[in-house]
Write a protein that holds these residues in place. Structure first.
Motif, PDB file in Angstrom:
ATOM      1  N   ALA A   1      34.778  39.134  45.384  1.00  0.00           N
ATOM      2  CA  ALA A   1      34.302  37.990  45.059  1.00  0.00           C
ATOM      3  C   ALA A   1      34.579  37.627  43.618  1.00  0.00           C
ATOM      4  O   ALA A   1      34.750  36.230  43.537  1.00  0.00           O
ATOM      5  CB  ALA A   1      32.626  38.533  44.978  1.00  0.00           C
ATOM      6  N   THR A   2      35.124  38.016  42.657  1.00  0.00           N
ATOM      7  CA  THR A   2      35.713  37.520  41.343  1.00  0.00           C
ATOM      8  C   THR A   2      36.727  38.327  40.929  1.00  0.00           C
ATOM      9  O   THR A   2      36.794  39.773  41.098  1.00  0.00           O
ATOM     10  CB  THR A   2      34.601  37.749  40.360  1.00  0.00           C
ATOM     11  OG1 THR A   2      33.340  37.223  40.657  1.00  0.00           O
ATOM     12  CG2 THR A   2      35.048  37.168  39.331  1.00  0.00           C
ATOM     13  N   VAL A   3      37.780  37.813  40.648  1.00  0.00           N
ATOM     14  CA  VAL A   3      39.194  38.232  40.334  1.00  0.00           C
ATOM     15  C   VAL A   3      39.513  37.403  38.928  1.00  0.00           C
ATOM     16  O   VAL A   3      39.555  36.042  39.022  1.00  0.00           O
ATOM     17  CB  VAL A   3      40.372  37.980  41.282  1.00  0.00           C
ATOM     18  CG1 VAL A   3      41.534  38.492  40.777  1.00  0.00           C
ATOM     19  CG2 VAL A   3      40.014  38.808  42.485  1.00  0.00           C
ATOM     20  N   LEU A   4      39.563  38.175  37.792  1.00  0.00           N
ATOM     21  CA  LEU A   4      40.013  37.349  36.648  1.00  0.00           C
ATOM     22  C   LEU A   4      41.232  38.270  36.014  1.00  0.00           C
ATOM     23  O   LEU A   4      41.355  39.425  35.893  1.00  0.00           O
ATOM     24  CB  LEU A   4      38.955  37.601  35.559  1.00  0.00           C
ATOM     25  CG  LEU A   4      37.466  37.051  35.900  1.00  0.00           C
ATOM     26  CD1 LEU A   4      36.519  37.413  34.754  1.00  0.00           C
ATOM     27  CD2 LEU A   4      37.574  35.718  36.291  1.00  0.00           C
ATOM     28  N   SER A   5      42.327  37.214  35.544  1.00  0.00           N
ATOM     29  CA  SER A   5      43.442  37.788  35.222  1.00  0.00           C
ATOM     30  C   SER A   5      43.993  37.171  33.744  1.00  0.00           C
ATOM     31  O   SER A   5      43.138  36.717  33.342  1.00  0.00           O
ATOM     32  CB  SER A   5      44.426  37.551  36.076  1.00  0.00           C
ATOM     33  OG  SER A   5      44.772  35.973  36.091  1.00  0.00           O
ATOM     34  N   PRO A   6      45.014  37.513  33.228  1.00  0.00           N
ATOM     35  CA  PRO A   6      45.364  36.877  31.952  1.00  0.00           C
ATOM     36  C   PRO A   6      45.271  35.449  32.013  1.00  0.00           C
ATOM     37  O   PRO A   6      45.333  34.748  31.009  1.00  0.00           O
ATOM     38  CB  PRO A   6      47.151  37.322  31.684  1.00  0.00           C
ATOM     39  CG  PRO A   6      46.952  38.795  32.570  1.00  0.00           C
ATOM     40  CD  PRO A   6      45.938  38.413  33.661  1.00  0.00           C
ATOM     41  N   ASP A   7      45.318  34.823  33.395  1.00  0.00           N
ATOM     42  CA  ASP A   7      45.367  33.486  33.307  1.00  0.00           C
ATOM     43  C   ASP A   7      43.886  32.874  32.892  1.00  0.00           C
ATOM     44  O   ASP A   7      43.680  31.686  32.604  1.00  0.00           O
ATOM     45  CB  ASP A   7      45.535  32.868  34.584  1.00  0.00           C
ATOM     46  CG  ASP A   7      47.125  32.658  34.959  1.00  0.00           C
ATOM     47  OD1 ASP A   7      48.199  32.941  34.011  1.00  0.00           O
ATOM     48  OD2 ASP A   7      47.311  32.569  36.259  1.00  0.00           O
ATOM     49  N   TYR A   8      42.843  33.776  33.047  1.00  0.00           N
ATOM     50  CA  TYR A   8      41.459  33.255  32.872  1.00  0.00           C
ATOM     51  C   TYR A   8      41.268  33.144  31.239  1.00  0.00           C
ATOM     52  O   TYR A   8      40.665  32.133  30.785  1.00  0.00           O
ATOM     53  CB  TYR A   8      40.501  34.367  33.369  1.00  0.00           C
ATOM     54  CG  TYR A   8      39.074  34.171  33.243  1.00  0.00           C
ATOM     55  CD1 TYR A   8      38.568  32.933  33.654  1.00  0.00           C
ATOM     56  CD2 TYR A   8      38.287  34.814  32.596  1.00  0.00           C
ATOM     57  CE1 TYR A   8      37.202  32.436  33.579  1.00  0.00           C
ATOM     58  CE2 TYR A   8      36.833  34.621  32.283  1.00  0.00           C
ATOM     59  CZ  TYR A   8      36.306  33.352  32.873  1.00  0.00           C
ATOM     60  OH  TYR A   8      35.033  33.330  32.727  1.00  0.00           O
ATOM     61  N   ASN A   9      41.377  34.488  30.504  1.00  0.00           N
ATOM     62  CA  ASN A   9      41.215  33.978  28.878  1.00  0.00           C
ATOM     63  C   ASN A   9      41.872  35.242  28.259  1.00  0.00           C
ATOM     64  O   ASN A   9      42.308  36.243  29.028  1.00  0.00           O
ATOM     65  CB  ASN A   9      39.885  34.087  28.532  1.00  0.00           C
ATOM     66  CG  ASN A   9      39.087  35.072  29.136  1.00  0.00           C
ATOM     67  OD1 ASN A   9      39.434  36.260  29.527  1.00  0.00           O
ATOM     68  ND2 ASN A   9      37.603  35.163  28.892  1.00  0.00           N
TER      69      ASN A   9
END
Length: 249
Positions: free
Chosen positions: A221-229
């Motif tokens: 449902a949610t994927v956060l990577s270095p592109d996020y913050n």
């Protein structure tokens, strides 16, 4: 007296046009019926696209996969049935915790290459990890490096805390074990790929990390990577909380 020959009068043009229109409608309905039958046959032959077919984690990712995985978040019993049907080894654990950090749904995957250990997660996260490994992580490793995956390194799953460490923020999905943070990958040939060290750039390691990040977006449902913050500079955050239209960054 000679008999008069009867002459056939031509059908009025309005009637001919009307009949032609009905013929076209009939042909259109037949064509539509044929398309429906062909489409339904194709969907039945491709259960990954069929929203009514039972979910099997061994199937490729299709148009219906995301919705089926999302439905498992609130139904641990059905989720475990999916793991059984998909022949995925797992252990269902007793509930733990209390309050906002209560974990009534806990499972550990067996024969899954998590390191340094295999932490308990919700069944929906376990199902997502299995689909991600089979459809994204392993194919990307073979395509870019010609090697299988030996280990998937993580920073943990359960942490009884709020988001961002802020006392006023919503509770993190980690508080119920409904998330896991992935830090890197080690291949069978010894190659190590680190989110912190290899995300930037255009080499094979960076392309691998982007490929598996995008693949994760198909099942979590949610994927956060270095592109996020900056807080995610060293890991991918994967969770099965909220709606299916969560973040993919």
């Amino acid at each position: 007296m000679p008999r008069r020959r009867k002459t056939l009068r031509a059908m009025p043009i309005s009637r001919r046009i009307g009949r032609f229109r009905w013929d076209l409608r009939a042909l259109g309905l037949l064509a539509l019926f044929a398309l429906v039958v062909a489409g339904w046959s194709w969907v039945r032959a491709h259960p990954e696209h069929n929203p009514w077919a039972p979910l099997d984690l061994r199937h490729p990712i299709g148009m219906a996969t995301a919705g089926k995985l999302a439905a498992l978040r609130d139904d641990p019993g059905e989720c475990r049935a999916v793991l059984d049907r998909s022949e995925v080894g797992y252990a269902a654990l007793d509930p733990a915790g209390e309050g906002e950090c209560a974990r009534p749904d806990r499972a550990t995957l067996e024969d899954y290459p998590l390191a340094p250990d295999t932490p308990p997660v919700t069944c929906a996260v376990a199902a997502g990890l299995e689909v991600w490994r089979a459809n994204s992580v392993e194919p990307a490793a073979r395509a870019l490096f010609g090697s299988d995956v030996a280990r998937i390194e993580h920073l943990g799953a359960f942490s009884c805390r709020r988001m961002y460490g802020d006392a006023d923020a919503p509770w993190s999905e980690h508080a119920t074990g409904n998330a896991i943070d992935i830090a890197g990958f080690v291949l069978e040939d010894g190659t190590r790929i680190s989110v912190l060290g290899d995300w930037a750039g255009e080499d094979a390691k960076a392309r691998f990390l982007r490929a598996v990040r995008e693949g994760a977006c198909d099942v979590f449902a949610t994927v956060l990577s270095p592109d996020y913050n900056a807080a995610h500079a060293d890991h991918f955050h994967l969770d099965q909380g909220g709606s299916w239209t969560g973040a993919c960054q």
